[in-house]
Scaffold this motif. Structure first.
Motif, PDB file in Angstrom:
ATOM      1  N   ILE A 193      12.744 -14.580 -27.277  1.00  0.00           N
ATOM      2  CA  ILE A 193      14.070 -14.039 -27.643  1.00  0.00           C
ATOM      3  C   ILE A 193      14.446 -14.468 -29.054  1.00  0.00           C
ATOM      4  CG2 ILE A 193      16.539 -14.134 -27.102  1.00  0.00           C
ATOM      5  CD1 ILE A 193      15.760 -14.400 -24.142  1.00  0.00           C
ATOM      6  N   GLU A 194      14.173 -15.721 -29.382  1.00  0.00           N
ATOM      7  CA  GLU A 194      14.534 -16.233 -30.715  1.00  0.00           C
ATOM      8  C   GLU A 194      13.755 -15.510 -31.819  1.00  0.00           C
ATOM      9  OE1 GLU A 194      15.964 -20.401 -32.571  1.00  0.00           O
ATOM     10  OE2 GLU A 194      14.519 -20.475 -30.924  1.00  0.00           O
ATOM     11  N   ARG A 195      12.471 -15.253 -31.587  1.00  0.00           N
ATOM     12  CA  ARG A 195      11.664 -14.524 -32.579  1.00  0.00           C
ATOM     13  C   ARG A 195      12.178 -13.095 -32.729  1.00  0.00           C
ATOM     14  NH1 ARG A 195       7.422 -17.223 -29.865  1.00  0.00           N
ATOM     15  NH2 ARG A 195       6.955 -15.321 -28.668  1.00  0.00           N
ATOM     16  N   GLU A 204      18.985  -7.503 -37.378  1.00  0.00           N
ATOM     17  CA  GLU A 204      20.140  -7.824 -38.215  1.00  0.00           C
ATOM     18  C   GLU A 204      21.376  -7.159 -37.619  1.00  0.00           C
ATOM     19  OE1 GLU A 204      21.468  -7.209 -42.831  1.00  0.00           O
ATOM     20  OE2 GLU A 204      19.355  -7.635 -42.398  1.00  0.00           O
ATOM     21  N   MET A 205      22.433  -7.958 -37.463  1.00  0.00           N
ATOM     22  CA  MET A 205      23.671  -7.420 -36.914  1.00  0.00           C
ATOM     23  C   MET A 205      24.374  -6.535 -37.947  1.00  0.00           C
ATOM     24  SD  MET A 205      24.220  -8.391 -33.760  1.00  0.00           S
ATOM     25  CE  MET A 205      25.999  -8.370 -33.499  1.00  0.00           C
ATOM     26  N   PRO A 206      25.175  -5.559 -37.536  1.00  0.00           N
ATOM     27  CA  PRO A 206      25.954  -4.722 -38.460  1.00  0.00           C
ATOM     28  C   PRO A 206      26.855  -5.599 -39.343  1.00  0.00           C
ATOM     29  CG  PRO A 206      25.986  -3.785 -36.253  1.00  0.00           C
ATOM     30  CD  PRO A 206      25.332  -5.117 -36.132  1.00  0.00           C
ATOM     31  N   PRO A 207      27.165  -5.141 -40.553  1.00  0.00           N
ATOM     32  CA  PRO A 207      27.949  -5.954 -41.501  1.00  0.00           C
ATOM     33  C   PRO A 207      29.257  -6.485 -40.935  1.00  0.00           C
ATOM     34  CG  PRO A 207      27.098  -3.988 -42.569  1.00  0.00           C
ATOM     35  CD  PRO A 207      26.781  -3.854 -41.126  1.00  0.00           C
ATOM     36  N   GLU A 208      29.951  -5.692 -40.115  1.00  0.00           N
ATOM     37  CA  GLU A 208      31.254  -6.123 -39.586  1.00  0.00           C
ATOM     38  C   GLU A 208      31.151  -7.285 -38.597  1.00  0.00           C
ATOM     39  OE1 GLU A 208      30.236  -2.211 -37.319  1.00  0.00           O
ATOM     40  OE2 GLU A 208      29.873  -3.126 -39.293  1.00  0.00           O
ATOM     41  N   PHE A 209      29.917  -7.606 -38.138  1.00  0.00           N
ATOM     42  CA  PHE A 209      29.743  -8.724 -37.198  1.00  0.00           C
ATOM     43  C   PHE A 209      29.031  -9.924 -37.837  1.00  0.00           C
ATOM     44  CE2 PHE A 209      30.009  -4.989 -34.414  1.00  0.00           C
ATOM     45  CZ  PHE A 209      30.994  -5.397 -33.527  1.00  0.00           C
ATOM     46  N   LYS A 210      28.743  -9.837 -39.154  1.00  0.00           N
ATOM     47  CA  LYS A 210      27.963 -10.897 -39.812  1.00  0.00           C
ATOM     48  C   LYS A 210      28.644 -12.249 -39.760  1.00  0.00           C
ATOM     49  CE  LYS A 210      24.464  -9.243 -42.948  1.00  0.00           C
ATOM     50  NZ  LYS A 210      23.993  -9.247 -44.338  1.00  0.00           N
ATOM     51  N   ASP A 211      29.947 -12.272 -39.904  1.00  0.00           N
ATOM     52  CA  ASP A 211      30.667 -13.545 -39.930  1.00  0.00           C
ATOM     53  C   ASP A 211      31.382 -13.847 -38.613  1.00  0.00           C
ATOM     54  OD1 ASP A 211      29.945 -14.030 -42.582  1.00  0.00           O
ATOM     55  OD2 ASP A 211      31.570 -12.744 -43.330  1.00  0.00           O
ATOM     56  N   VAL A 212      31.033 -13.104 -37.586  1.00  0.00           N
ATOM     57  CA  VAL A 212      31.645 -13.344 -36.276  1.00  0.00           C
ATOM     58  C   VAL A 212      30.806 -14.358 -35.493  1.00  0.00           C
ATOM     59  CG1 VAL A 212      32.334 -12.305 -34.075  1.00  0.00           C
ATOM     60  CG2 VAL A 212      32.588 -11.013 -36.207  1.00  0.00           C
ATOM     61  N   THR A 213      31.482 -15.313 -34.899  1.00  0.00           N
ATOM     62  CA  THR A 213      30.784 -16.296 -34.053  1.00  0.00           C
ATOM     63  C   THR A 213      31.231 -16.128 -32.604  1.00  0.00           C
ATOM     64  OG1 THR A 213      32.486 -17.966 -34.465  1.00  0.00           O
ATOM     65  CG2 THR A 213      30.551 -17.995 -35.902  1.00  0.00           C
ATOM     66  N   HIS A 246      26.118 -12.100 -31.031  1.00  0.00           N
ATOM     67  CA  HIS A 246      25.120 -11.064 -30.810  1.00  0.00           C
ATOM     68  C   HIS A 246      25.590 -10.224 -29.632  1.00  0.00           C
ATOM     69  CE1 HIS A 246      21.230  -9.235 -29.588  1.00  0.00           C
ATOM     70  NE2 HIS A 246      20.982  -9.265 -30.899  1.00  0.00           N
ATOM     71  N   PHE A 247      25.145  -8.980 -29.593  1.00  0.00           N
ATOM     72  CA  PHE A 247      25.561  -8.105 -28.503  1.00  0.00           C
ATOM     73  C   PHE A 247      25.051  -8.582 -27.139  1.00  0.00           C
ATOM     74  CE2 PHE A 247      25.472  -4.801 -32.017  1.00  0.00           C
ATOM     75  CZ  PHE A 247      26.845  -4.831 -32.206  1.00  0.00           C
ATOM     76  N   VAL A 248      23.915  -9.291 -27.120  1.00  0.00           N
ATOM     77  CA  VAL A 248      23.291  -9.680 -25.847  1.00  0.00           C
ATOM     78  C   VAL A 248      23.030 -11.177 -25.738  1.00  0.00           C
ATOM     79  CG1 VAL A 248      21.331  -9.303 -24.290  1.00  0.00           C
ATOM     80  CG2 VAL A 248      22.178  -7.408 -25.699  1.00  0.00           C
ATOM     81  N   GLN A 303      26.880 -17.752 -21.235  1.00  0.00           N
ATOM     82  CA  GLN A 303      27.939 -16.776 -21.003  1.00  0.00           C
ATOM     83  C   GLN A 303      28.853 -16.727 -22.238  1.00  0.00           C
ATOM     84  OE1 GLN A 303      30.085 -17.315 -17.242  1.00  0.00           O
ATOM     85  NE2 GLN A 303      28.442 -18.668 -16.538  1.00  0.00           N
ATOM     86  N   LEU A 304      29.216 -15.533 -22.644  1.00  0.00           N
ATOM     87  CA  LEU A 304      30.148 -15.368 -23.764  1.00  0.00           C
ATOM     88  C   LEU A 304      31.564 -15.615 -23.270  1.00  0.00           C
ATOM     89  CD1 LEU A 304      30.806 -14.434 -26.695  1.00  0.00           C
ATOM     90  CD2 LEU A 304      30.930 -12.098 -25.772  1.00  0.00           C
ATOM     91  N   LEU A 305      32.229 -16.595 -23.884  1.00  0.00           N
ATOM     92  CA  LEU A 305      33.614 -16.884 -23.526  1.00  0.00           C
ATOM     93  C   LEU A 305      34.575 -16.025 -24.354  1.00  0.00           C
ATOM     94  CD1 LEU A 305      33.430 -20.775 -23.185  1.00  0.00           C
ATOM     95  CD2 LEU A 305      33.276 -19.064 -21.378  1.00  0.00           C
ATOM     96  N   ARG A 306      34.309 -16.018 -25.690  1.00  0.00           N
ATOM     97  CA  ARG A 306      35.117 -15.144 -26.550  1.00  0.00           C
ATOM     98  C   ARG A 306      34.502 -15.055 -27.939  1.00  0.00           C
ATOM     99  NH1 ARG A 306      39.529 -17.130 -29.775  1.00  0.00           N
ATOM    100  NH2 ARG A 306      39.305 -19.368 -30.221  1.00  0.00           N
ATOM    101  N   LYS A 307      34.861 -13.990 -28.640  1.00  0.00           N
ATOM    102  CA  LYS A 307      34.420 -13.806 -30.020  1.00  0.00           C
ATOM    103  C   LYS A 307      35.452 -14.436 -30.964  1.00  0.00           C
ATOM    104  CE  LYS A 307      34.126  -9.324 -29.714  1.00  0.00           C
ATOM    105  NZ  LYS A 307      33.900  -7.897 -30.087  1.00  0.00           N
ATOM    106  N   VAL A 308      34.958 -15.015 -32.055  1.00  0.00           N
ATOM    107  CA  VAL A 308      35.833 -15.617 -33.068  1.00  0.00           C
ATOM    108  C   VAL A 308      35.551 -14.936 -34.398  1.00  0.00           C
ATOM    109  CG1 VAL A 308      36.541 -17.740 -34.244  1.00  0.00           C
ATOM    110  CG2 VAL A 308      35.806 -17.830 -31.834  1.00  0.00           C
ATOM    111  N   GLY A 309      36.554 -14.176 -34.921  1.00  0.00           N
ATOM    112  CA  GLY A 309      36.375 -13.454 -36.177  1.00  0.00           C
ATOM    113  C   GLY A 309      36.591 -14.330 -37.400  1.00  0.00           C
ATOM    114  N   PRO A 310      36.264 -13.826 -38.599  1.00  0.00           N
ATOM    115  CA  PRO A 310      36.398 -14.611 -39.847  1.00  0.00           C
ATOM    116  C   PRO A 310      37.828 -15.074 -40.098  1.00  0.00           C
ATOM    117  CG  PRO A 310      35.227 -12.542 -40.240  1.00  0.00           C
ATOM    118  CD  PRO A 310      35.709 -12.501 -38.854  1.00  0.00           C
TER     119      PRO A 310
END
Length: 326
Positions: free
Chosen positions: A263-265, A271-280, A297-299, A312-319
């Protein structure tokens, strides 16, 4: 005293005759009732026999076909049922019906088969109703190669090893020297995995998370997963074809390092879309049970403390939120 004994004997005989006449009258009444179906008449007649003198139980069994021998292989004349080879039937202490085994009983009756309370058996070789034992008191036939007087369990399969575990309180498949009893989970476990055995308190006294059958008394092999939860081995084999986490606690089923490396490889080539580059992403790891952050990441999200992707994804954090928090 001789006359008294004779009167008592005569009184007893008359009482038995009266009882039989009462039973016969009740059966005739049922048979004349046109409002009852054939099955309803049969059930009511069985009920009369069940409540009558215990000596009439065999008569009831003969009328309903319960005492007819059953075969695991009728062509080869191997007595038993599809579950076990044995030459006897057991009389259920609750419904007073004869069954070849507890599984045959469960197929038609709703109440449990309390096999340790069974006291009567029917030899299928000579039709003698008698106390439970390994050998028939009439024809002297051996009912089965293996017999447990505690569990009232018979098995005539020559290639099947069975032993009784005192702590489990039941008979187990296998050789006693190949298993140890774990006091924590309350079950016998193979000595091959004794060093790495992990379990929870009474974990095997539960239903299989896949098929729902009770595992403690199941005839199917039970497997302990890496997390300590139990599952039928056959259910695990099918389940693991499509899942890699425990169906109960969601921890990884086994060492997933090769999968996680793959998965890591794969992520390194994507590459994620530009609008998600700085999202953690704030995530929770099912394996180490810790929270951490990872690139969104989406998955897939990798746990920082242990490197697992079982998260498990708890929440997205934007820039903007990151700047506010900093």
């Amino acid at each position: 005293s001789v006359h008294l004994a004779r009167r008592i004997s005569e009184s007893s005989t008359m009482s038995e005759q009266d009882g039989q006449r009462t039973i016969q009258d009740a059966i005739r009444k049922i048979m004349r009732d046109n409002k009852l179906s054939h099955d309803e008449k049969k059930e009511k007649i069985q009920e009369i026999y069940r409540k009558s003198n215990p000596m009439l139980k065999l008569c009831a069994s003969n009328e309903t076909g319960d005492s007819v021998p059953t075969y695991q292989n009728e062509e080869k004349k191997i007595l038993g049922c599809k579950h076990y080879k044995r030459k006897c039937k057991l009389l259920c202490p609750d419904c007073n019906k004869l069954f070849t085994c507890r599984h045959c009983h469960a197929a038609t009756e709703k109440h449990p088969f309390r096999r340790k309370q069974v006291s009567t058996m029917l030899c299928m070789c000579c039709s003698e109703l008698q106390p439970v034992a390994q050998y028939c008191r009439k024809c002297k036939e051996n009912m089965a190669r293996y017999y447990c007087g505690t569990c009232k369990f018979f098995d005539d399969e020559p290639e099947r090893d069975i032993y009784h575990c005192e702590k489990c309180g039941i008979c187990r498949r296998g050789k006693p020297d190949d298993y140890f009893h774990c006091d924590n989970c309350g079950s016998c476990v193979s000595i091959d995995i004794q060093a790495e055995h992990k379990c929870f308190r009474n974990s095997i006294s539960a239903d299989c998370p896949v098929c729902g059958d009770y595992m403690f008394t199941s005839t199917k092999l039970v497997r302990f997963m890496q997390c300590g939860h139990c599952i039928h081995s056959s259910c695990y084999k099918e389940y693991a074809r499509h899942h890699y986490t425990c169906p109960i606690c969601r921890k990884s089923l086994a060492n997933m390092s090769s999968l996680f490396s793959h998965i890591e490889r794969m992520l390194q080539t994507q590459e994620m879309p530009p609008e998600f580059k700085d999202v953690t992403a704030e995530i929770y790891c099912n394996d180490c049970e810790k929270k951490s952050t990872a690139p969104y990441h989406f998955v897939y999200h990798k746990c920082n403390p242990c490197g697992s992707f079982n998260t498990q994804l708890l929440r997205k954090v934007g820039p903007q939120e990151k700047k506010t928090n900093s």
